[in-house]
Design a protein around this motif. Structure first.
Motif, PDB file in Angstrom:
ATOM      1  N   ALA A 279      74.043 -33.648 -15.312  1.00 36.47           N
ATOM      2  CA  ALA A 279      75.098 -33.893 -14.328  1.00 36.47           C
ATOM      3  C   ALA A 279      76.250 -34.704 -14.915  1.00 36.47           C
ATOM      4  CB  ALA A 279      74.520 -34.618 -13.116  1.00 36.47           C
ATOM      5  N   GLY A 280      75.965 -35.471 -15.954  1.00 34.46           N
ATOM      6  CA  GLY A 280      77.014 -36.300 -16.548  1.00 34.46           C
ATOM      7  C   GLY A 280      77.006 -37.737 -16.045  1.00 34.46           C
ATOM      8  N   LEU A 281      75.905 -38.155 -15.418  1.00 31.33           N
ATOM      9  CA  LEU A 281      75.777 -39.552 -14.986  1.00 31.33           C
ATOM     10  C   LEU A 281      75.264 -40.388 -16.150  1.00 31.33           C
ATOM     11  CD1 LEU A 281      74.072 -39.144 -11.494  1.00 31.33           C
ATOM     12  CD2 LEU A 281      76.447 -39.773 -11.943  1.00 31.33           C
ATOM     13  N   ARG A 282      75.790 -41.586 -16.285  1.00 25.93           N
ATOM     14  CA  ARG A 282      75.303 -42.499 -17.312  1.00 25.93           C
ATOM     15  C   ARG A 282      73.967 -43.096 -16.869  1.00 25.93           C
ATOM     16  NH1 ARG A 282      80.708 -43.477 -16.809  1.00 25.93           N
ATOM     17  NH2 ARG A 282      80.370 -45.266 -15.447  1.00 25.93           N
ATOM     18  N   PRO A 283      73.124 -43.532 -17.829  1.00 27.83           N
ATOM     19  CA  PRO A 283      71.860 -44.170 -17.435  1.00 27.83           C
ATOM     20  C   PRO A 283      72.138 -45.332 -16.476  1.00 27.83           C
ATOM     21  CG  PRO A 283      71.916 -43.811 -19.796  1.00 27.83           C
ATOM     22  CD  PRO A 283      73.278 -43.471 -19.277  1.00 27.83           C
ATOM     23  N   ARG A 284      71.350 -45.415 -15.454  1.00 25.04           N
ATOM     24  CA  ARG A 284      71.426 -46.463 -14.428  1.00 25.04           C
ATOM     25  C   ARG A 284      72.693 -46.401 -13.556  1.00 25.04           C
ATOM     26  NH1 ARG A 284      67.915 -48.564 -17.919  1.00 25.04           N
ATOM     27  NH2 ARG A 284      68.701 -49.977 -19.439  1.00 25.04           N
ATOM     28  N   GLU A 285      73.523 -45.395 -13.754  1.00 28.49           N
ATOM     29  CA  GLU A 285      74.687 -45.233 -12.879  1.00 28.49           C
ATOM     30  C   GLU A 285      74.231 -44.590 -11.573  1.00 28.49           C
ATOM     31  OE1 GLU A 285      78.994 -42.881 -12.689  1.00 28.49           O
ATOM     32  OE2 GLU A 285      77.608 -42.465 -14.335  1.00 28.49           O
ATOM     33  N   ALA A 286      74.542 -45.241 -10.480  1.00 25.90           N
ATOM     34  CA  ALA A 286      74.166 -44.692  -9.178  1.00 25.90           C
ATOM     35  C   ALA A 286      75.044 -43.491  -8.863  1.00 25.90           C
ATOM     36  CB  ALA A 286      74.325 -45.753  -8.092  1.00 25.90           C
TER      37      ALA A 286
END
Length: 187
Positions: A121-128
């Protein structure tokens, strides 16, 4: 153990995009003609999964009164969350090159660990992920990162909200195939 080494986002036709986003094929054509939507790949104007995620946000924002000419950035900002929620709908949204037993194990792990869904999805680690987009009256839409975030409703005349988790679920449900294809290799 195998390691992920390649992903391909699936291409979707205008008819598939219409089912997934609610944006009619005719409106897609009109938006392309007006320069509000990039031309897709191939003669049939196919868009990849990430582009469809952004378009789903734009389609619903337009339906709620935020003009298509001003909502491209909104779609780009929210597409990772829409794709994340679509992938978390279930492992059937992914196709792998793994053998049957390894594929079953992958599906089981996929539903308990969202690392691959976040990566795709392109979310960074720990990014909500963004759970919703909300706006009141004539204000610009705001990204709501937590389920309990809300716009200030007290003196609002009009309240609008797009639930990105539900939008992601719709993308997954209405896709006529997988959203991504994954390739693995042995270490």
């Amino acid at each position: 153990m195998r390691y992920l080494y390649g992903t391909n986002a699936t291409l979707h036709s205008p008819a598939q995009i219409e089912r997934m986003t609610g944006l009619s094929s005719q409106t897609q054509f009109n938006w392309r003609t007006r320069g509000l939507l990039r031309r897709g790949k191939g003669p049939k104007a196919h868009l990849n999964t990430w582009e469809v995620g952004a378009l789903a946000v734009r389609s619903w924002a337009t339906k709620l009164g935020f003009p298509a000419s001003k909502n491209e950035a909104l779609g780009e900002d929210a597409k990772a969350s829409v794709i994340y929620f679509a992938l978390m709908h279930g492992a059937e949204t992914l196709e792998t090159d793994l053998k049957r037993a390894a594929h079953r194990q992958f599906q089981k792990n996929f539903l308990t660990d969202d690392t691959i869904a976040r990566d795709l999805a392109g979310l960074r680690p720990r990014e909500a992920p963004i759970y919703a987009i909300g706006w009141i009256d004539d204000e610009s839409p705001r990204l709501l990162r937590h389920q309990d975030d809300e716009c200030d409703f007290e003196d609002a005349i009009a309240i609008r909200k797009i639930n990105l988790a539900e939008l992601g679920d719709r993308l997954a449900r209405e896709a006529s195939g997988v959203l991504f294809r994954l390739r693995f290799e042995k270490p």
